[in-house]
Scaffold this motif. Structure first.
Motif, short mmCIF file in Angstrom:
data_model
loop_
_atom_site.label_atom_id
_atom_site.label_comp_id
_atom_site.label_asym_id
_atom_site.label_seq_id
_atom_site.Cartn_x
_atom_site.Cartn_y
_atom_site.Cartn_z
N MET A 299 0.85 -1.19 0.00
CA MET A 299 0.00 0.00 0.00
C MET A 299 0.89 1.25 0.00
SD MET A 299 -2.80 1.27 2.84
CE MET A 299 -3.73 -0.25 2.81
N PRO A 300 0.62 2.23 -0.87
CA PRO A 300 1.42 3.46 -0.89
C PRO A 300 1.40 4.15 0.48
CG PRO A 300 -0.05 3.34 -2.79
CD PRO A 300 -0.44 2.23 -1.88
N GLU A 301 2.46 4.85 0.78
CA GLU A 301 2.61 5.48 2.08
C GLU A 301 1.49 6.50 2.36
OE1 GLU A 301 5.85 8.07 4.68
OE2 GLU A 301 6.46 7.11 2.78
N TYR A 302 1.06 7.23 1.32
CA TYR A 302 0.02 8.24 1.54
C TYR A 302 -1.31 7.59 1.93
CZ TYR A 302 -2.03 7.32 -3.11
OH TYR A 302 -2.64 6.73 -4.20
N LEU A 303 -1.57 6.38 1.39
CA LEU A 303 -2.79 5.67 1.76
C LEU A 303 -2.69 5.11 3.18
CD1 LEU A 303 -4.10 3.60 -1.31
CD2 LEU A 303 -5.10 5.64 -0.25
N GLU B 159 -11.18 10.01 -3.36
CA GLU B 159 -10.24 9.15 -4.10
C GLU B 159 -9.59 8.12 -3.17
OE1 GLU B 159 -5.84 9.54 -6.20
OE2 GLU B 159 -7.01 11.35 -5.79
N TYR B 160 -9.17 8.58 -1.99
CA TYR B 160 -8.45 7.70 -1.07
C TYR B 160 -9.36 6.62 -0.49
CZ TYR B 160 -4.57 11.07 -1.16
OH TYR B 160 -3.53 11.89 -1.55
N LEU B 161 -10.60 6.98 -0.17
CA LEU B 161 -11.55 5.99 0.36
C LEU B 161 -11.81 4.90 -0.68
CD1 LEU B 161 -14.09 8.34 2.17
CD2 LEU B 161 -12.68 6.60 3.28
N ASN B 162 -11.95 5.33 -1.91
CA ASN B 162 -12.19 4.37 -3.00
C ASN B 162 -11.00 3.42 -3.14
OD1 ASN B 162 -13.61 3.32 -5.33
ND2 ASN B 162 -12.08 4.36 -6.57
N LYS B 163 -9.81 3.97 -3.06
CA LYS B 163 -8.61 3.13 -3.20
C LYS B 163 -8.47 2.18 -2.01
CE LYS B 163 -5.87 6.09 -6.26
NZ LYS B 163 -4.63 6.86 -6.45
N LEU B 164 -8.77 2.66 -0.81
CA LEU B 164 -8.68 1.79 0.37
C LEU B 164 -9.69 0.64 0.30
CD1 LEU B 164 -8.18 4.18 3.44
CD2 LEU B 164 -6.54 2.55 2.48
N SER B 165 -10.86 0.93 -0.28
CA SER B 165 -11.86 -0.14 -0.41
C SER B 165 -11.40 -1.21 -1.39
CB SER B 165 -13.21 0.45 -0.85
OG SER B 165 -13.16 0.92 -2.18
N LYS B 166 -10.70 -0.78 -2.44
CA LYS B 166 -10.17 -1.73 -3.41
C LYS B 166 -9.02 -2.53 -2.81
CE LYS B 166 -11.59 0.79 -7.56
NZ LYS B 166 -11.14 1.56 -8.74
N GLU B 167 -8.32 -1.93 -1.86
CA GLU B 167 -7.24 -2.62 -1.15
C GLU B 167 -7.80 -3.60 -0.11
OE1 GLU B 167 -3.87 -2.40 -1.13
OE2 GLU B 167 -3.43 -0.70 -2.46
N GLY B 168 -9.08 -3.42 0.23
CA GLY B 168 -9.71 -4.28 1.24
C GLY B 168 -9.56 -3.78 2.66
N SER B 169 -9.04 -2.56 2.82
CA SER B 169 -8.84 -2.01 4.18
C SER B 169 -10.15 -1.50 4.77
CB SER B 169 -7.82 -0.88 4.14
OG SER B 169 -6.57 -1.36 3.69
N TRP C 187 -20.69 6.25 0.76
CA TRP C 187 -20.61 5.72 2.12
C TRP C 187 -19.68 4.51 2.20
CZ3 TRP C 187 -22.60 7.62 6.63
CH2 TRP C 187 -23.50 8.67 6.51
N TYR C 188 -18.89 4.48 3.27
CA TYR C 188 -17.97 3.37 3.52
C TYR C 188 -18.07 2.94 4.98
CZ TYR C 188 -15.82 4.66 -0.94
OH TYR C 188 -15.60 4.94 -2.26
N TRP C 189 -17.60 1.73 5.23
CA TRP C 189 -17.53 1.25 6.62
C TRP C 189 -16.07 1.03 6.97
CZ3 TRP C 189 -16.93 -4.08 8.82
CH2 TRP C 189 -17.14 -4.08 10.21
N VAL C 190 -15.64 1.64 8.10
CA VAL C 190 -14.28 1.44 8.60
C VAL C 190 -14.34 0.24 9.54
CG1 VAL C 190 -12.32 2.49 9.76
CG2 VAL C 190 -13.89 3.93 8.43
N PRO C 191 -13.82 -0.88 9.12
CA PRO C 191 -14.07 -2.13 9.85
C PRO C 191 -13.38 -2.26 11.20
CG PRO C 191 -12.54 -2.52 8.05
CD PRO C 191 -13.01 -1.11 7.92
N THR C 192 -14.04 -3.02 12.05
CA THR C 192 -13.50 -3.50 13.32
C THR C 192 -14.30 -4.74 13.66
OG1 THR C 192 -12.86 -2.83 15.57
CG2 THR C 192 -15.07 -2.23 14.85
N GLU C 193 -13.91 -5.43 14.68
CA GLU C 193 -14.66 -6.64 15.06
C GLU C 193 -16.05 -6.25 15.56
OE1 GLU C 193 -14.50 -10.46 18.13
OE2 GLU C 193 -12.87 -8.98 18.12
N VAL C 194 -17.09 -6.87 15.00
CA VAL C 194 -18.47 -6.62 15.41
C VAL C 194 -19.13 -7.96 15.70
CG1 VAL C 194 -20.73 -5.80 14.66
CG2 VAL C 194 -18.71 -4.46 14.11
N LYS C 195 -19.59 -8.13 16.95
CA LYS C 195 -20.15 -9.42 17.36
C LYS C 195 -21.56 -9.64 16.82
CE LYS C 195 -17.55 -9.12 21.69
NZ LYS C 195 -17.67 -8.96 23.17
N ASP C 196 -22.36 -8.59 16.86
CA ASP C 196 -23.75 -8.70 16.41
C ASP C 196 -24.27 -7.30 16.11
OD1 ASP C 196 -24.24 -7.52 18.90
OD2 ASP C 196 -24.77 -9.42 19.84
#
Length: 236
Positions: free
Chosen positions: A1-5, A34-44, A52-61
């Motif tokens: 992943m590029p440093e800026y991302l 632009e950066y959110l789109n690229k991060l989503s393609k990276e799977g981050s 709209w995007y979701w910034v992931p973390t562990e979610v039980k329910d």
């Protein structure tokens, strides 16, 4: 992943577990779209829908997600009743009131992807929603919730909530706020149904609430309330 991302991804740490709108992230990064789109393609992060995007973390329910998500939403109707009455009537539909329609659509799509059945409501005046903050959740006030459930014929939800929260109920406010409200598709006031129900609760050996003896002319409604209260007292 590029440093800026990588650096941009670090800036999203406060949003972990939350749905984020592109425009809300532009304050910390002008190139957010632009950066959110690229991060989503990276799977981050996960793209939910346009903007709209979701910034992931562990979610039980779903409850864990609702606590972690930082957008304004109020747990309402039968879902709030389940919260207040210890899931007396379990339902697989989760009702939420939100003020942002764009967020509401993203929320429903996010839930759909995870198999959660979300029902999103958009009140005309969000400032009139009465709620309490419980931990990181905003939950409809008990009094308002009971009235709403009664209006929707969800009698078991309403009286189970009253049964479980007798010492938390502001009875004066409950009567005052319910006086002009009516049960859906009837001319019966919510206050009448409440007082009739309180009388039946007392008759069946349940908890007692101050009330006047009230007669209901609607035999079908009486039967529905009687059955709901019998169930509440039996299982309570």
């Amino acid at each position: 992943m590029p440093e800026y991302l990588t650096e941009f991804n670090k800036k999203l740490k406060p949003f972990k577990g939350s749905l984020v709108k592109v425009n809300s992230v532009k304050g910390i990064e002008p190139n957010a779209k632009e950066y959110l789109n690229k991060l989503s393609k990276e799977g981050s992060i996960e793209r939910i829908k346009w903007g709209w995007y979701w910034v992931p973390t562990e979610v039980k329910d779903i409850w864990d997600f609702l606590e972690k998500d930082k957008n304004f939403k109020v747990v309402s109707a039968q879902t709030a009743a389940s919260f207040w009455n210890n899931d007396f009537v379990h339902r697989d539909v989760y009702v939420l009131k939100v003020k942002d329609k764009s967020y509401g659509k993203a929320l429903k799509e996010f839930g759909r992807k995870r198999g959660w059945n979300l029902e999103v409501k958009y009140p005309k005046d969000v400032s009139k929603i009465k709620y309490r903050k419980i931990g990181n959740l905003l939950v409809e006030d008990i009094e308002e919730n009971v009235i709403e459930c009664l209006q929707k014929w969800a009698f078991a939800d309403a009286f189970a909530t009253l049964y479980e929260n007798k010492d938390k109920i502001n009875i004066h406010r409950l009567y005052k706020d319910s006086y002009w409200k009516r049960i859906s598709k009837t001319n019966v006031r919510v206050k009448q149904a409440l007082e009739y129900g309180f009388h039946q609760l007392e008759e069946m050996g349940g908890v007692e609430f101050p009330h006047r003896e009230t007669k209901l002319e609607d035999s079908f409604m009486k039967r529905e309330i009687d059955e709901a209260i019998e169930k509440v007292v039996e299982l309570g």
